[in-house]
Design an enzyme around this catalytic site. Structure first.
Site, PDB file in Angstrom:
ATOM      1  N   SER A   1     -26.723  -2.476 -46.251  1.00 35.29           N
ATOM      2  CA  SER A   1     -27.711  -1.981 -47.346  1.00 35.29           C
ATOM      3  C   SER A   1     -29.348  -2.121 -46.796  1.00 35.29           C
ATOM      4  O   SER A   1     -29.413  -2.931 -45.971  1.00 35.29           O
ATOM      5  CB  SER A   1     -27.572  -2.496 -48.734  1.00 35.29           C
ATOM      6  OG  SER A   1     -28.646  -2.048 -49.292  1.00 35.29           O
TER       7      SER A   1
ATOM      8  N   GLY B   1     -13.232   0.387 -58.563  1.00 42.74           N
ATOM      9  CA  GLY B   1     -12.769   1.727 -57.888  1.00 42.74           C
ATOM     10  C   GLY B   1     -11.662   2.326 -59.035  1.00 42.74           C
ATOM     11  O   GLY B   1     -11.672   1.830 -60.140  1.00 42.74           O
TER      12      GLY B   1
ATOM     13  N   LYS C   1     -25.738  -9.154 -48.436  1.00 39.95           N
ATOM     14  CA  LYS C   1     -25.187  -8.432 -47.486  1.00 39.95           C
ATOM     15  C   LYS C   1     -25.903  -9.115 -46.049  1.00 39.95           C
ATOM     16  O   LYS C   1     -25.194  -8.823 -45.179  1.00 39.95           O
ATOM     17  CB  LYS C   1     -25.999  -7.213 -47.833  1.00 39.95           C
ATOM     18  CG  LYS C   1     -25.544  -6.238 -49.023  1.00 39.95           C
ATOM     19  CD  LYS C   1     -24.056  -5.748 -48.450  1.00 39.95           C
ATOM     20  CE  LYS C   1     -23.429  -4.986 -49.547  1.00 39.95           C
ATOM     21  NZ  LYS C   1     -22.084  -4.521 -49.194  1.00 39.95           N
TER      22      LYS C   1
ATOM     23  N   TYR D   1     -28.091  -9.826 -54.371  1.00 42.58           N
ATOM     24  CA  TYR D   1     -27.280  -8.746 -53.724  1.00 42.58           C
ATOM     25  C   TYR D   1     -27.842  -8.827 -52.343  1.00 42.58           C
ATOM     26  O   TYR D   1     -26.866  -8.477 -51.257  1.00 42.58           O
ATOM     27  CB  TYR D   1     -27.539  -7.195 -54.383  1.00 42.58           C
ATOM     28  CG  TYR D   1     -26.902  -6.053 -53.617  1.00 42.58           C
ATOM     29  CD1 TYR D   1     -25.514  -6.044 -53.714  1.00 42.58           C
ATOM     30  CD2 TYR D   1     -27.750  -5.064 -53.332  1.00 42.58           C
ATOM     31  CE1 TYR D   1     -24.978  -5.002 -52.807  1.00 42.58           C
ATOM     32  CE2 TYR D   1     -27.097  -4.002 -52.689  1.00 42.58           C
ATOM     33  CZ  TYR D   1     -25.729  -3.867 -52.437  1.00 42.58           C
ATOM     34  OH  TYR D   1     -25.119  -2.804 -51.802  1.00 42.58           O
TER      35      TYR D   1
ATOM     36  N   PHE E   1     -29.275   3.698 -46.944  1.00 39.63           N
ATOM     37  CA  PHE E   1     -30.387   3.812 -47.920  1.00 39.63           C
ATOM     38  C   PHE E   1     -29.720   4.283 -49.037  1.00 39.63           C
ATOM     39  O   PHE E   1     -28.731   3.723 -49.639  1.00 39.63           O
ATOM     40  CB  PHE E   1     -31.506   4.513 -47.221  1.00 39.63           C
ATOM     41  CG  PHE E   1     -32.196   3.635 -46.250  1.00 39.63           C
ATOM     42  CD1 PHE E   1     -31.690   3.080 -45.198  1.00 39.63           C
ATOM     43  CD2 PHE E   1     -33.763   3.332 -46.681  1.00 39.63           C
ATOM     44  CE1 PHE E   1     -32.289   2.215 -44.550  1.00 39.63           C
ATOM     45  CE2 PHE E   1     -34.298   2.344 -45.636  1.00 39.63           C
ATOM     46  CZ  PHE E   1     -33.478   1.950 -44.734  1.00 39.63           C
TER      47      PHE E   1
HETATM   48  N1  LIG Z   1     -24.095   3.252 -53.318  1.00 39.61           N
HETATM   49  C1  LIG Z   1     -25.132   3.021 -52.705  1.00 39.61           C
HETATM   50  O1  LIG Z   1     -26.115   3.669 -53.111  1.00 39.61           O
HETATM   51  C2  LIG Z   1     -24.990   1.763 -51.601  1.00 39.61           C
HETATM   52  C3  LIG Z   1     -26.042   1.668 -50.753  1.00 39.61           C
HETATM   53  C4  LIG Z   1     -26.116   0.476 -49.759  1.00 39.61           C
HETATM   54  C5  LIG Z   1     -24.830  -0.168 -49.730  1.00 39.61           C
HETATM   55  N2  LIG Z   1     -23.855   0.220 -50.613  1.00 39.61           N
HETATM   56  C6  LIG Z   1     -22.667  -0.763 -50.369  1.00 39.61           C
HETATM   57  O2  LIG Z   1     -21.549   0.212 -50.054  1.00 39.61           O
HETATM   58  C7  LIG Z   1     -20.269  -0.238 -50.645  1.00 39.61           C
HETATM   59  C8  LIG Z   1     -19.580   0.861 -51.292  1.00 39.61           C
HETATM   60  O3  LIG Z   1     -20.561   1.087 -52.458  1.00 39.61           O
HETATM   61  P1  LIG Z   1     -19.905   1.972 -53.725  1.00 39.61           P
HETATM   62  O4  LIG Z   1     -21.111   2.610 -54.256  1.00 39.61           O
HETATM   63  O5  LIG Z   1     -19.010   2.979 -53.204  1.00 39.61           O
HETATM   64  O6  LIG Z   1     -19.174   1.062 -54.602  1.00 39.61           O
HETATM   65  P2  LIG Z   1     -17.926   1.267 -55.413  1.00 39.61           P
HETATM   66  O7  LIG Z   1     -18.378   0.028 -56.612  1.00 39.61           O
HETATM   67  O8  LIG Z   1     -17.788   2.356 -56.147  1.00 39.61           O
HETATM   68  O9  LIG Z   1     -16.942   0.364 -54.448  1.00 39.61           O
HETATM   69  C9  LIG Z   1     -16.442  -0.593 -54.263  1.00 39.61           C
HETATM   70  C10 LIG Z   1     -14.932  -0.865 -54.276  1.00 39.61           C
HETATM   71  O10 LIG Z   1     -14.658  -2.046 -53.686  1.00 39.61           O
HETATM   72  C11 LIG Z   1     -13.509  -2.421 -54.652  1.00 39.61           C
HETATM   73  N3  LIG Z   1     -13.650  -4.100 -54.504  1.00 39.61           N
HETATM   74  C12 LIG Z   1     -14.856  -4.840 -54.884  1.00 39.61           C
HETATM   75  N4  LIG Z   1     -14.419  -5.976 -54.840  1.00 39.61           N
HETATM   76  C13 LIG Z   1     -13.272  -6.174 -54.303  1.00 39.61           C
HETATM   77  C14 LIG Z   1     -12.425  -7.336 -53.887  1.00 39.61           C
HETATM   78  N5  LIG Z   1     -12.719  -8.521 -54.030  1.00 39.61           N
HETATM   79  N6  LIG Z   1     -11.372  -6.832 -53.293  1.00 39.61           N
HETATM   80  C15 LIG Z   1     -10.752  -5.696 -53.100  1.00 39.61           C
HETATM   81  N7  LIG Z   1     -11.493  -4.594 -53.622  1.00 39.61           N
HETATM   82  C16 LIG Z   1     -12.836  -4.942 -54.053  1.00 39.61           C
HETATM   83  C17 LIG Z   1     -13.906  -1.976 -55.934  1.00 39.61           C
HETATM   84  O11 LIG Z   1     -12.667  -1.833 -56.451  1.00 39.61           O
HETATM   85  C18 LIG Z   1     -14.203  -0.550 -55.389  1.00 39.61           C
HETATM   86  O12 LIG Z   1     -13.251   0.490 -55.357  1.00 39.61           O
HETATM   87  C19 LIG Z   1     -20.544  -1.569 -51.257  1.00 39.61           C
HETATM   88  O13 LIG Z   1     -20.330  -2.331 -50.142  1.00 39.61           O
HETATM   89  C20 LIG Z   1     -22.073  -1.525 -51.503  1.00 39.61           C
HETATM   90  O14 LIG Z   1     -22.570  -2.758 -51.626  1.00 39.61           O
HETATM   91  C21 LIG Z   1     -24.031   0.996 -51.449  1.00 39.61           C
END
Ligand SMILES: NC(=O)c1ccc[n+]([C@@H]2O[C@H](COP(=O)([O-])OP(=O)(O)OC[C@H]3O[C@@H](n4cnc5c(N)ncnc54)[C@H](O)[C@@H]3O)[C@@H](O)[C@H]2O)c1
Length: 326
Positions: free
Chosen positions: A116, A36, A144, A140, A168
């Site tokens: 997801s 993040g 989920k 992954y 998606f």
């Molecule tokens: N981006 C996509 O297209 C997409 C699609 C389907 C699902 N997702 C899911 O959505 C969520 C957010 O995705 P994103 O793209 O914003 O990801 P991202 O990597 O931008 O955000 C994830 C956040 O979680 C924090 N984090 C990770 N592990 C941690 C822990 N153990 N303790 C505390 N904080 C922790 C990270 O620092 C980060 O701020 C995720 O769970 C991802 O699997 C994303």
């Protein structure tokens, strides 16, 4: 409502925090900044800089009495999950089990989880609804699904109202909040980064799929629309147990279509390097969003490709080095 957002410093989490605040909710963020960005956290908001892997700090934070937890925090690089599966089972699954346990202990009544489309694997249906077969094809996606199952068991037993939002393809930007993953594996930022950094090679994987133009078809959903669905989920879902809901547009767009719209928005043609297919990449992944509309009263309103590409391009031009805070 008082809401704890894990992963609120990440891409989708930060945009959701903004929407929750706009809707009048009190928000606190829990994030370890592993992926993040500090500059994505609004000044003055309570921030718990800690990991899901630290149960003691979770217990202390959850004791602050929340009405809902919105849980984004996870690792989400498919390739990395294949190379290092236990990193994913440890952070995503063990971390989520810790969080759900702390939330139940503290009596949090509502829980929204970032799931997801990866839980479906390679479905052979035109449009995927929530009853489609769950058969993830990489670690992954399996993490989920494992978290969904853990949450379903816990919610069934305790009466917690939990929602698994199966996104998606998240994309687009929301003002000063945009997409900055390292490495960036998502199509739209990769196209745009190739315009910003001449050394960035823009590749696509496979142009011989059984689709009209030979490239993969996906369902692209604006991050603002995703964020809005989370607000609706904490407000609308009051059914004990786990409710899984797809978040997509129900419209498939090919990689070539995305490239064409990007060319129009940027005003320049993109010529990707075409590589072979990647294993585990189905030809088509498109969501049914009928359940999201029925249960949440949610419909995407910002997910036309011009808006998505226009917002993303504006963000990348204003942030050529991303958040630049690593
Ligand atoms: N981006 C996509 O297209 C997409 C699609 C389907 C699902 N997702 C899911 O959505 C969520 C957010 O995705 P994103 O793209 O914003 O990801 P991202 O990597 O931008 O955000 C994830 C956040 O979680 C924090 N984090 C990770 N592990 C941690 C822990 N153990 N303790 C505390 N904080 C922790 C990270 O620092 C980060 O701020 C995720 O769970 C991802 O699997 C994303």
């Amino acid at each position: 409502m008082k809401v704890l957002v894990t992963g609120g410093a990440g891409y989708i989490g930060s945009v959701t925090v903004r929407r929750l605040l706009e809707h009048g909710h009190d928000v606190e963020i829990f994030d370890d900044f592993s992926t993040g960005h500090r500059s994505a956290v609004p000044a003055g908001l309570p921030l718990h800089d800690s990991s899901l892997l630290d149960p003691e700090s979770l217990a202390i934070v959850l004791a602050r009495r929340f009405d809902a937890v919105v849980h984004f925090a996870a690792f989400s690089l498919v390739g990395e999950s294949v190379a290092n599966p236990l990193k994913y089972w440890g952070n995503n699954v063990a971390g989520s089990v810790n969080l759900v346990g702390a939330a139940l202990e503290a009596g949090v009544p509502r829980f929204v989880f970032s799931s997801s489309a990866a839980v479906y694997g390679e479905p052979d249906v035109e449009t995927i609804d929530e009853d489609a077969r769950l058969a993830p094809v990489n670690p992954y996606g399996r993490t989920k699904l494992a978290i969904e199952w853990a949450l379903a068991d816990a919610a069934r037993q305790t009466g917690m109202c939990a929602t698994a939002l199966r996104y998606f393809n998240a994309c687009g930007a929301d003002g000063a909040l945009g997409e900055d993953h390292a490495p960036e594996t998502h199509l739209i930022p990769r196209i745009l980064l190739s315009r910003i950094d001449p050394n960035f090679e823009f590749q696509i994987f496979g142009d011989d799929y059984p689709t009209p133009d030979g490239t993969c078809i996906r369902d692209y959903i604006h991050v603002r629309d995703l964020a809005e669905a989370h607000v609706k989920a904490i407000e609308a879902v009051d059914r004990p147990g786990l409710t899984p809901i797809n978040l997509g547009t129900a419209t498939g767009r090919s990689v070539r279509e995305i490239i064409d719209v990007a060319s129009r928005v940027v005003g320049e043609d993109f010529a990707p390097v075409v590589r072979g297919r990647r294993s585990g990449d189905p030809a088509r992944l498109v969501a049914s969003n009928a359940k999201a509309e029925a249960v949440l009263g949610w419909r995407p309103v910002a997910s036309d490709l011009e808006t998505i590409l226009g917002d993303a391009w504006r963000w990348h031009q204003e942030h050529p080095r991303g958040y630049d805070d690593r």
